[in-house]
Design an enzyme around this catalytic site. Structure first.
Site, mmCIF file in Angstrom:
data_model
loop_
_atom_site.group_PDB
_atom_site.id
_atom_site.type_symbol
_atom_site.label_atom_id
_atom_site.label_comp_id
_atom_site.label_asym_id
_atom_site.label_seq_id
_atom_site.Cartn_x
_atom_site.Cartn_y
_atom_site.Cartn_z
ATOM 1 C CG ASP A 119 -48.524 31.884 44.734
ATOM 2 O OD1 ASP A 119 -48.437 31.936 45.740
ATOM 3 O OD2 ASP A 119 -49.676 31.371 44.267
ATOM 4 C CD GLU A 184 -52.624 33.239 49.412
ATOM 5 O OE1 GLU A 184 -53.349 33.447 50.193
ATOM 6 O OE2 GLU A 184 -52.344 33.739 48.391
HETATM 7 C C1 LIG Z 1 -58.057 31.948 47.954
HETATM 8 C C2 LIG Z 1 -57.721 33.271 47.379
HETATM 9 C C3 LIG Z 1 -57.242 32.951 46.011
HETATM 10 C C4 LIG Z 1 -56.643 33.687 48.642
HETATM 11 C C5 LIG Z 1 -56.262 35.120 48.196
HETATM 12 N N1 LIG Z 1 -55.437 35.442 49.243
HETATM 13 C C6 LIG Z 1 -54.591 36.589 49.321
HETATM 14 O O1 LIG Z 1 -54.802 37.454 48.398
HETATM 15 C C7 LIG Z 1 -53.741 36.675 50.355
HETATM 16 N N2 LIG Z 1 -52.556 37.333 49.949
HETATM 17 C C8 LIG Z 1 -57.315 36.158 48.220
HETATM 18 O O2 LIG Z 1 -57.952 36.449 47.334
HETATM 19 O O3 LIG Z 1 -57.661 36.588 49.349
#
Ligand SMILES: CC(C)C[C@H](NC(=O)CN)C(=O)O
Length: 493
Positions: A119, A184
């Site tokens: 995603d 994710e």
């Molecule tokens: C909880 C967040 C939405 C997760 C996001 N994760 C990533 O970008 C890892 N690719 C983040 O904002 O850190």
């Protein structure tokens, strides 16, 4: 006679299953790079934005494409239904399935499980992209497209590494399992429960977990041993029953937007100090050992500043900047839903506005405690405003931080693989972003985890013009192929 025939057959088989040869793998990967870029193009073309309910069908299609890819590779695949998602407006929509695949089940080999997600974050041309976000475009060796680096190319690089072994008839040095999700970017909804349920099933033979959902710190390859968690909040202020004309009603009503902005201003001061009681007090002390790790890392503050395109940073030294990116909490305000944001000059008083902000979590912060601290604080601050408007605070993501032991054999194997592909020692770094599921893997399975990034430091994750360089994609695929071999050598010397 029969014995001779069996022996000849065995010999024939052995000539087909070749043993590990990194140069052959590297050559194969180099000569297939155009195919890899084309596959990435197909994957980026799917608008698998998990935060947009209207794109849910696209996300489902992305999961199907992923499953089909594993099926084409003759993997043993499975799809797990993880239920539904309730949106803030009460609407219920299905969560995308989680796809798993297994390659090999030789009990004499170690088993690695690779986690990734397909995603992406939202992206629109109007946000300021130079190229269409869902049309992979190569410029000067960089492959621009939403999700290119986060996390489609790294997932594909692992797939291509396995494909290279298969195409060369090279025995996979370890059994390889994949677990790929589609939520994710909104906090891995439903995945924690699935991991707990599958602890004694899918995960029963897993020895090591590998995550490649992060980036290097500089042009030098890196191994990542920590991530921050994230507590993500919605703060909704609701006032009159509909939007109002500011000329007709302005001055006579308590405006939800003014209440909300006033409230947001109490969260953090101009030097980045979080004002919510209890947050800073929970942070683990910086140890001397840790400080020395930061000291040893090559990191050019001026270059970092210039790449961002800012006139100044909050701290001057490398150690301060790195520790505030990795091991201290930070609070960011992401947006306000319901606010007038189009071009032009509408003179409206919005009736209901919702602020989105998040606090990155570090050891020893605890998301349920943070939820209480933030909710109590905002309600207290709101009460002081003496407004008739209504405040509703909701924590929609509560992801914990994760930290690994860099002396774990997985990291020794990582250093060897980086040496063999890039000829340098990797940086040992932490990541300011969040992989919500990392801590769950650690807590539920008890297995060692490594984060092995291939993304560049300037990939523009979540931002305009996200990219993955062709170099990182292709050399990263080689790194993964080499790493599978290095993991198989753990406990052998
Ligand atoms: C909880 C967040 C939405 C997760 C996001 N994760 C990533 O970008 C890892 N690719 C983040 O904002 O850190």
């Amino acid at each position: 006679m029969i014995q001779l025939a069996v022996f000849s057959l065995l010999l024939l088989h052995c000539t087909h299953v070749c043993s590990f040869n990194l140069d052959e793998l590297k050559n194969y990967i180099d000569s297939h790079q155009e195919d890899y870029v084309l596959t990435l193009r197909d994957w980026v073309a799917v608008e698998s934005d998990s935060s947009d309910a209207l794109k849910r069908d696209e996300l489902m299609r992305m999961m199907k494409i992923t499953e089909n890819k594993f099926n084409d590779m003759k993997g043993h695949t499975n799809r797990f239904d993880i239920g539904n998602q309730e949106l803030p407006n009460g609407q219920i929509i299905p969560l995308p399935v989680v796809v798993t695949a297994s390659f090999g089940n030789d009990s004499n080999k170690a088993t690695v499980c690779i986690y990734g997600h397909v995603d992406v974050q939202p992206a629109r041309m109007e946000d300021g992209w130079d190229t269409e976000p869902y049309n992979l475009t190569e410029i000067n060796g960089n492959l621009y497209g939403r999700g290119a680096s986060d996390n489609k190319a790294p997932v594909l690089a692992w797939i291509h590494a396995v494909e290279a072994y298969q195409a060369l008839d090279m025995d996979l040095p370890v059994n390889v399992k994949f677990i790929i999700e589609g939520m994710e970017e909104t906090g891995s909804n439903g995945l924690d429960e699935l991991i707990s349920k599958q602890k004694d099933d899918f995960f029963s033979d897993v020895d090591y977990i590998i995550i490649s959902d992060c980036g290097w710190l500089s042009r030098k390859p890196a191994l990542t041993y920590g991530t921050r968690g994230n507590c993500y909040f919605f703060a909704e202020v609701e006032g009159p029953k509909q939007d109002l004309h500011s000329g007709v009603y302005g001055g006579s009503v308590f405006e939800p937007m003014i209440d909300l902005i006033g409230l947001l201003d109490t969260l953090i001061d101009s030097s980045g100090h979080i004002l919510i009681p209890g947050i800073n007090e929970a942070v683990a002390e910086l140890t001397e050992e840790e400080r020395k790790l930061y000291e040893a890392i090559e990191f050019d503050v001026e270059n970092f500043k210039n790449k961002i395109g800012t006139n100044g940073l909050m701290y001057d030294t490398k150690e301060e900047i790195l520790s505030h990116r990795w091991r201290y909490p930070s609070l960011s305000i992401h947006g306000i839903e319901g606010a007038f944001s189009a071009s032009g000059s509408k003179t409206v008083i919005p009736a209901k506005v919702t602020a989105k902000f998040s606090i990155r979590q570090v050891p020893d912060m605890d998301p349920p405690t943070v939820e209480k601290q933030v909710t109590t604080y905002l309600n207290d601050m709101f009460a002081k405003r003496n407004t008739p408007n209504k405040l509703k605070v909701t924590m929609i993501i509560g992801a914990k931080p994760w930290l690994a032991d860099v002396s774990d054999p997985l990291y020794v194997a990582g250093r060897r693989a980086v040496q063999k592909v890039f000829g340098v020692e990797p940086d040992l770094i932490r990541e300011g972003g969040t992989i919500p599921v990392a801590r769950t893997f650690q807590d539920v399975t008890g297995k060692s985890i490594i984060m092995l990034p291939i993304g560049g430091f300037d990939d523009g994750l979540h931002s305009q013009n996200e990219k993955m360089s062709r170099y990182n994609y292709i050399e990263g695929t080689k790194l993964f192929a080499a790493y599978l071999h290095e993991v198989s050598q753990i406990n052998k010397s």
